[in-house]
Enzyme design. Structure first.
Site, PDB file in Angstrom:
ATOM      1  CG  ASN A   9       1.703   2.034  12.242  1.00  0.00           C
ATOM      2  OD1 ASN A   9       0.856   1.339  12.821  1.00  0.00           O
ATOM      3  ND2 ASN A   9       1.538   2.472  11.006  1.00  0.00           N
ATOM      4  CE  LYS A  11       2.725  -0.126   8.754  1.00  0.00           C
ATOM      5  NZ  LYS A  11       3.109   0.009   7.375  1.00  0.00           N
ATOM      6  CG  HIS A  91      -0.859   4.693   7.950  1.00  0.00           C
ATOM      7  ND1 HIS A  91      -0.835   3.800   6.903  1.00  0.00           N
ATOM      8  CD2 HIS A  91       0.378   4.682   8.495  1.00  0.00           C
ATOM      9  CE1 HIS A  91       0.379   3.276   6.825  1.00  0.00           C
ATOM     10  NE2 HIS A  91       1.136   3.792   7.780  1.00  0.00           N
ATOM     11  CD  GLU A  93      -0.117   0.209   5.785  1.00  0.00           C
ATOM     12  OE1 GLU A  93      -0.524  -0.029   6.934  1.00  0.00           O
ATOM     13  OE2 GLU A  93       1.074   0.052   5.449  1.00  0.00           O
ATOM     14  CD  GLU A 163       4.146   6.856   7.715  1.00  0.00           C
ATOM     15  OE1 GLU A 163       4.980   6.182   8.314  1.00  0.00           O
ATOM     16  OE2 GLU A 163       2.953   6.521   7.612  1.00  0.00           O
ATOM     17  N   GLY A 169       6.845   0.030   3.712  1.00  0.00           N
ATOM     18  CA  GLY A 169       6.856  -1.429   3.617  1.00  0.00           C
ATOM     19  C   GLY A 169       7.592  -1.971   2.409  1.00  0.00           C
ATOM     20  CB  SER A 208      11.665   1.504   4.218  1.00  0.00           C
ATOM     21  OG  SER A 208      10.655   0.797   3.504  1.00  0.00           O
TER      22      SER A 208
HETATM   23  P1  PGA Z   1       7.333   0.718   7.356  1.00  0.00           P
HETATM   24  O1  PGA Z   1       5.937   1.401   7.674  1.00  0.00           O
HETATM   25  O2  PGA Z   1       8.338   1.238   8.356  1.00  0.00           O
HETATM   26  O3  PGA Z   1       7.096  -0.754   7.492  1.00  0.00           O
HETATM   27  O4  PGA Z   1       7.716   1.119   5.971  1.00  0.00           O
HETATM   28  C1  PGA Z   1       5.845   2.736   8.119  1.00  0.00           C
HETATM   29  C2  PGA Z   1       4.413   3.108   8.337  1.00  0.00           C
HETATM   30  O5  PGA Z   1       3.537   2.635   7.598  1.00  0.00           O
HETATM   31  O6  PGA Z   1       4.087   3.873   9.259  1.00  0.00           O
END
Ligand code: PGA
Length: 247
Positions: A9, A11, A91, A93, A163, A169, A208
């Site tokens: 992903n 982003k 997601h 976010e 998640e 993140g 992460s």
């Molecule tokens: P990250 O994000 O690996 O940077 O923690 C995962 C995601 O948001 O899909």
């Protein structure tokens, strides 16, 4: 036997150069699928670059209508027309920053399925919900919102990404025990709602994931792969995660 998946992903990151770099240097794992979710702007180019391969590509988001006056949005049909096969939906976010309520997520999910794309439904609890022992309630609410909007629940043509919001993140992935516990609960939930599909649906873990924790996480019985954010922007690290999943 569920085939594992490693999904990237990106982003709101990436460029045409990154797409080309991935196409040149990604090492396709033999025993796992690889999916890449670039920005909508780069999806066409990336899909073209991987057209002759079996690497899957998809959108990070679509709107819940097929066309019309929705400035700035793209539809699931447009994504399918590019030759992409997948779309993320729900997601955290998007839920937190762009108003994707459970109801909107359910509508988007339906449009993604109707367009013939594979929806990857992201679910996960906040830190507050976990600390109040409401983690599974939150995840179950997110799953149920989508299920209730279906005419007939079908799990076999989708994937789920668990998640936890507190792990995204932050550099602090869920422990293998916490991730496994929730992924097993999600599978049990699907088992109660479907007729024998729970063993087929792939449940990814995200939050992460790095080259250093991928092996321990993938060894868990109900973790069928990863949705990788930050670490997916570095093709060497992404290759190492693919290798961990492959072996
Ligand atoms: P990250 O994000 O690996 O940077 O923690 C995962 C995601 O948001 O899909």
């Amino acid at each position: 036997m569920r085939k594992p998946v490693v999904a990237a992903n990106w982003k709101m990151n990436g460029s045409l150069e990154l797409c080309e770099h991935f196409a040149r240097t990604l090492v396709r794992p033999e025993n796992a699928d690889v999916w890449i979710f670039p920005t909508a702007l780069h999806l066409g180019s990336l899909t073209d670059l991987f057209r002759e391969s079996d690497i899957g590509t998809g959108a990070q988001n679509v709107w819940c209508e097929l066309d019309g006056a929705f400035t700035g949005e793209v539809s699931a049909n447009m994504v399918a027309t590019l030759g992409a096969e997948l779309a993320l939906v729900g997601h955290s976010e998007r839920r937190a920053m762009f108003g994707d309520s459970d109801e909107v997520v359910a509508r988007k999910f339906k449009k993604i399925s109707d367009a013939g794309l594979v929806p990857v439904l992201c679910v996960g609890e906040t830190l507050e919900e976990r600390e109040s022992d409401l983690a599974f309630e939150a995840v179950q609410r997110q799953l149920s919102a989508v299920e209730e909007a279906w005419d007939h629940p079908v799990y076999s043509h989708q994937a789920i990404a668990y998640e936890p919001v507190w792990a995204i993140g932050t550099g602090k992935a869920a422990t293998a025990e916490i991730a496994q516990e929730m992924q097993a609960l999600i599978r049990d939930h699907i088992d109660r709602r479907s007729t024998g599909e729970s063993q087929a649906v792939r449940i990814l873990y995200g939050g992460s994931v790095k080259a250093t924790n991928a092996s321990e996480l993938i060894a868990q019985k109900d973790i069928d792969g990863f949705l990788v954010g930050g670490a997916s922007l570095d093709v060497d690290e992404f290759n190492q995660i693919c290798e961990a999943v492959n072996s």
